[in-house]
Design a protein around this motif. Sequence first.
Motif, short mmCIF file in Angstrom:
data_model
loop_
_atom_site.label_atom_id
_atom_site.label_comp_id
_atom_site.label_asym_id
_atom_site.label_seq_id
_atom_site.Cartn_x
_atom_site.Cartn_y
_atom_site.Cartn_z
N THR A 1 2.27 0.87 -20.02
CA THR A 1 1.71 1.42 -21.35
C THR A 1 0.62 2.65 -21.35
N ASP A 2 0.60 3.11 -19.89
CA ASP A 2 -0.23 4.27 -19.76
C ASP A 2 0.48 5.38 -20.26
N PRO A 3 -0.58 6.13 -20.91
CA PRO A 3 -0.03 7.41 -21.47
C PRO A 3 0.16 8.79 -20.25
N ASP A 4 1.45 8.84 -19.85
CA ASP A 4 1.51 10.02 -18.88
C ASP A 4 0.47 10.00 -17.83
N PRO A 5 0.39 9.18 -17.08
CA PRO A 5 -0.93 8.88 -16.16
C PRO A 5 -1.12 10.20 -15.21
N ALA A 6 -0.37 10.93 -14.81
CA ALA A 6 -0.79 12.17 -14.32
C ALA A 6 -1.03 13.46 -15.10
N GLY A 7 -0.38 13.52 -16.17
CA GLY A 7 -0.52 14.61 -17.04
C GLY A 7 -1.70 14.54 -18.11
N ARG A 8 -2.63 13.37 -18.33
CA ARG A 8 -3.23 13.05 -19.31
C ARG A 8 -4.80 13.00 -19.15
N PRO A 9 -5.51 13.99 -18.20
CA PRO A 9 -6.78 13.46 -17.69
C PRO A 9 -7.79 13.46 -18.78
N ARG A 10 -8.82 12.71 -18.47
CA ARG A 10 -10.11 13.02 -19.21
C ARG A 10 -11.40 13.22 -18.24
N VAL A 11 -12.47 13.56 -18.99
CA VAL A 11 -13.52 13.65 -17.91
C VAL A 11 -14.60 12.61 -18.48
N ALA A 12 -15.32 11.94 -17.64
CA ALA A 12 -16.22 10.83 -18.01
C ALA A 12 -17.42 11.12 -17.41
N VAL A 13 -18.45 11.10 -18.41
CA VAL A 13 -19.91 11.53 -17.87
C VAL A 13 -20.51 10.22 -17.66
N VAL B 1 0.92 -1.17 0.05
CA VAL B 1 -0.05 -0.14 -0.18
C VAL B 1 0.91 1.26 -0.13
N GLU B 2 1.97 1.11 0.64
CA GLU B 2 2.74 2.38 0.69
C GLU B 2 3.22 2.77 -0.73
N ARG B 3 3.87 1.43 -1.40
CA ARG B 3 4.43 1.59 -2.65
C ARG B 3 3.17 2.23 -3.69
N VAL B 4 2.10 1.64 -3.49
CA VAL B 4 0.86 2.24 -4.33
C VAL B 4 0.88 4.00 -4.00
N LEU B 5 0.70 4.33 -2.71
CA LEU B 5 0.78 5.68 -2.68
C LEU B 5 1.92 6.47 -2.97
N THR B 6 2.90 5.93 -2.88
CA THR B 6 4.32 6.77 -3.12
C THR B 6 4.48 6.78 -4.68
N GLU B 7 4.43 5.46 -5.35
CA GLU B 7 4.64 5.65 -6.71
C GLU B 7 3.69 5.51 -7.73
N ASP B 8 2.35 4.87 -7.25
CA ASP B 8 1.38 4.75 -8.22
C ASP B 8 0.08 5.82 -8.18
N ARG B 9 -0.37 5.86 -7.05
CA ARG B 9 -1.73 6.80 -7.00
C ARG B 9 -1.60 7.38 -5.57
N PRO B 10 -0.56 8.47 -5.60
CA PRO B 10 -0.73 9.52 -4.58
C PRO B 10 -2.34 10.13 -4.32
N VAL C 1 -10.86 11.52 -14.54
CA VAL C 1 -10.38 10.56 -14.47
C VAL C 1 -8.91 10.47 -15.06
N LEU C 2 -8.16 9.29 -14.68
CA LEU C 2 -6.81 9.37 -15.01
C LEU C 2 -6.78 8.02 -15.68
N PRO C 3 -5.71 7.81 -16.77
CA PRO C 3 -5.51 6.58 -17.47
C PRO C 3 -5.73 5.37 -16.72
N PRO C 4 -5.32 5.14 -15.43
CA PRO C 4 -5.62 3.70 -14.81
C PRO C 4 -7.26 3.37 -14.42
N ASP C 5 -7.89 4.61 -14.44
CA ASP C 5 -9.24 4.55 -13.96
C ASP C 5 -10.34 3.96 -15.15
#
Length: 656
Positions: A169-181, A29-38, A189-193
């Motif tokens: 293979t995600d595109p720039d996970p933090a820098g390429r959001p989208r909006v989902a309705v 979980v600490e790796r997730v919060l530090t490296e993956d999904r702060p 939302v972000l690419p892993p969502d």
Amino acid sequence: MRLSEQQRLVLARLAELVVPGGDQAVRFVERVLTEDRPDWADRVSRGLAALGDAGLDGVLADADGAWLVRLIAQGYYAEPAAWEKLGWRTGEFAAVQTELRTTPRDALGERYDCVVIGSGAGGGAAAQVLAESGRSVLVVELGSYPSTDSLMRDHLRNPRSVTGLPAVTDPDPAGRPRVAVADGVRSRVLPPDGGWGNNAFTVGGGTRVYGAQAWRFVPRDFRMATTYGVPDGSALADWPISYDDLEPYYSLAEQRFGVSGGGTDPWHGPRSIPLPMPPMPRTGPAELLAGAAERLGWGTLDVPLLINSIDYQGRSGCVRCGQCVGFACPVEAKSGTHNTALPAALATGNCTLVIETTAERLVTDHTGRVVGVALVASDGYGGIWRRTVACEEVVVAAGASETPRLLLNSAHDAEPQGIGNNQDQVGRHLQAHVYAGAVGLFEDEVVDLVGPGVSIATCDFRHGNDGIVGGGMLANEFVPTPASTYDYLTGAGLIPVAGAESVQAMRREVRRMLRVVGPIQEVTSADSRVRVDPSVVDRFGNPVVVTSGAIHPEDARAHRFMSAKAKAWLDEAGAVRTSVGELGSLGRPSTGQHQAGTCRMGDDPARSVTDPYGRVWGHANVWIADASVHVTNGGVNPVLTVLAGSLRIATHIVGG
């Protein structure tokens, strides 16, 4: 983020309740919060706070607590230490990777005959044809070219995982959001969502890590409106081309990229050229399902795969590992454009490949003609690199979300709503594939873990179903990872979500579970669409994708019908417990696997974005060569149709 000492103690307590004996949860979980999904820090804190006097039951009654429980369990089952306890294994292979020559951005030329945007199925196939014609071709790929090793091991950080952790293979996970309705609610939302609608962004696109099912669409798939009529609220339409128009290119794609398989789909005639490779030997689960299908009176066939069953075109045959879909092939037996079309294009000396670079807009002159492509990228030093490359032709193959985004963000004086969008057609008719299916548990061990897993299918229900518009294909599933098995079994309610009983059930059932699934042919809607939102931008300041719409009620009907067939197949095969998949809310666009339709081809510029050869209406030198042009998306995996369609469009461009 690091957890506080108190949070670490609570997490350790919770983990012992979820997976007794699992001691890696705090590190995970600490790796997730530090490296993956702060951005998950608050959610984790709320989940931990749910552990009170009520214990595990209280945590599971809380939405954030239940989410954290699943995350902890999936983290446990993704570790190799858990695999041995479950009896799960996969082969160990030295990773092989096709060498590709990429060009540094600063070494790009000022001008190319043709710029191809995207290197996946559509872009890669087109690039080869164009380069072999003698044109100078620039292929622009948003993603990188990660190592095979980095794409073949992590069970949670890959495009098929549902944990929400970013994949390589995600595109720039933090820098390429989208909006989902969804259900009228807008979410960033972000690419892993799940709502982002992610496909793999890398050299080869999804073909680097896909499952490689290589189905043809059938004649009725091109005539859905004529066959079934147009359901209320849908925009169902016929294609402007027929199966016969595409058949030679299906055969070309099967030979050029390499398809193995056997048997005949009952809905199309014999191939004009036989498949170049035999099917792989059927797995144990396939033999079990074959007997059940025969007793039910159903036809079956070996699944056609863009995977070498034998050595082919200088690449190895499949080694039958248990990690296929979502992973790179360790021996390059899986055919992608990265190991077929792109090497061939580069070998001509006419093709240049640039990676980690985004096409942000098409550039027009004072007449409205497209004369170049504006490129943007991070410069590696915290800044932004920009450059415009001049060209005579553009082929857009960025996928059914990013292709319309590019056109919409390329607005100019003559087309203020975006290139090709004077009739408000760009981005409409978004579709993907709703998946039907069922999970079955057997008394005896039936899983042999022989990859790729998918081995047998029935196509009897692609069409001809009373009261159903279209239908779909059903096949046994790829070898699931332990983390995926946990998700399938708990999602189906077949084992407890947590606790000692859950761990014991996983150890028993991981080799006793079979899953039969398949995509259904969706009924398209003009209101399911991709737009852009100027108020939400990516790291380069460009408006991002907004998805909205709904799943048509006919799709829900087809989902129920096909899921019932999947259950019947498993029941007949001897499953002692079965569970049918749920579709969930209809108030959301279909943005999962196999996105298509957002720049549909047609005969009428008022109701389509391109002509029958993928040329954007009003532009003599701009083509679209990906699934965006699909009018409907078939009841099967569409990649072979993307490859065939791209070959047809590119051949037309070069005058073939």
